[in-house]
Design an enzyme around this catalytic site. Sequence first.
Site: not given
Ligand code: ATP
Ligand code: MG
Length: 556
Positions: A34, A260, A270
């Site tokens: 995102e 994760r 983020k």
């Molecule tokens: P954040 O909480 O930092 O915003 P998010 O999961 O909301 O993380 P996205 O932009 O939706 O962030 O993530 C894109 C991809 O990266 C998703 O498939 C998510 O599952 C993966 N991802 C994000 N953070 C991690 C992590 N700490 N370890 C492994 N994969 C991750």
């Molecule tokens: Mg997110």
Amino acid sequence: MTTSDKPINFIQQIINADIDAGQVGQVVTRFPPEPNGYLHIGHAKAICVNFGLAQEYGGHCHLRFDDTNPERESEEFVQAIIEDVRWLGFQWHGDVRYASSYFSQLYTWATYLVQHNLAYVCELNAQQMRDYRGTLTEGGKDSPHRDRPVEESLHLLEQMKQGHIDEGRMTLRAKIDMQSPNINLRDPVLYRVKKLAHHRTGSDWNIYPSYDFAHGQEDAIEGVTHSICTLEFAANRPLYNWFIEHLPVPSKPRQYEFGRLKVNYMVTSKRKLKLLVDQGQVDGWDDPRMPTLSGMRRRGVTPTAIRNFCDSLAVAKTDGVVDIGQLEHFIRDDLNRDARRAMCVLDPIKLVIENYPAEKHESFNASVHPNREDMGTREVHFSRHLWIDRSDFSEDSSLSRKKYKRLVLGDYVRLRGAYVVRADQVVKDQQGNLVEIHASLVPDTVGANPPEGCKPRGVIHWVCADRSIECTVHRYDRLFSQPLADSAEQSFTDCLNPDSLEVIKNCQAEAALGDARVGEHYQFEREGYYCLDSGAGNDGELVFNCTIGLRDTWQK
Ligand code: ATP
Ligand code: MG
């Protein structure tokens, strides 16, 4: 099919079984960020897993922005993410894709659900919706609008789309089961009214799809075979499947979840990282202390190091915290292999070679890398006036040779790549501070052993004072002083280490560093790994960032 000798992980097992069963021809994965912030080390793992699987099975991996919520998304984040994925060394299949390109198709499918009596427009507000939803132990209550006629819902949905309905007044919900033990299936929201401009679709839309309604259908549109996400989405999987089953989608992707990545002393969210940026706790998203890919890049971490680190991690169905030392190990390992050697004196004190004429000047060829002839040589200048580090000199001749392998008054030391010298006397100011060290060199000791009886204590680095360049060095400590700062939800900013940045001015670097370029890596001998800072606002000042120190203690 696997190329590495690591045991295959559960996702590879699933893919192998799918291929064996003839259910999957070409493997298609996607990385779906995102664009609401910059990528961090956790995303690096997801990138390596998704792109890695596609490479391994000769398939494709898409880069698709999950840009369904214009509230926190922006083009700046889109561009930064594209740059980071490329920098990590991955190339997506085809064009960069956007969920927002599918808004029309998603809307068509929403009306399809309404027409099939599988969705309805609901007028409960957010609080009421929460009250009706029930709890983990109790079922929910049906919305009073659940059984409104299909025609009415279709009309209201169109009104929502046209912008005739205020935010918060209506939602489109799937009609599934308010008694389901899985709360995600209790008539989840598919569309909300949001009168916000979108960074790609402008003001075309007044309603935006929920993550759940969008994600699986985006996968289906793109022919994704294995939709890999993190564990917190496991409970959303039945909903993911419900949409795929009930809509006339062109393909049937499957979702799989892995743990994760969390690293101690790092924060991988983020939202939290954005807070640090917005509060000015750091110098932007690419502050070298940040666990973002752009921060690590500016710090001097190589993409290879990050990929090797990610490859060393298990892809498992559990969350676990990885020690930051493991990441540091891979950073050092890669830098040690490729970093150019250079000398820089961080705390300079003058060393005057009394038996070297003031007008004389020599230059020596030093290797750029001790084990890499292909990297060539560099010119190291020598003259009567040199800089050495204050901590490399002591007046205390009782210091044992074993403990103190540096320059001591009355004793010998080798200047790296140059002569053996002996410290003869010191010059002090009125306060008794050391101002200069006067020394004499032992002739014919460049690249040659000193004569019998002259035993240098060790080797120290130095810089020719006539040709040195002044620079500033930034050294870093951990951004957080608590290993589990990330779990301290409320107070993670309280865990910030107040001493995470050390600015050292007036350092003296060897002349060759005047040609340093952003993106190149250096080992400042006996100091650590450094790179030229790419940050704006250095005002012509030459700034080197310390990537990491020389010592690796992780494996011990
Ligand atoms: P954040 O909480 O930092 O915003 P998010 O999961 O909301 O993380 P996205 O932009 O939706 O962030 O993530 C894109 C991809 O990266 C998703 O498939 C998510 O599952 C993966 N991802 C994000 N953070 C991690 C992590 N700490 N370890 C492994 N994969 C991750
Ligand atoms: Mg997110």
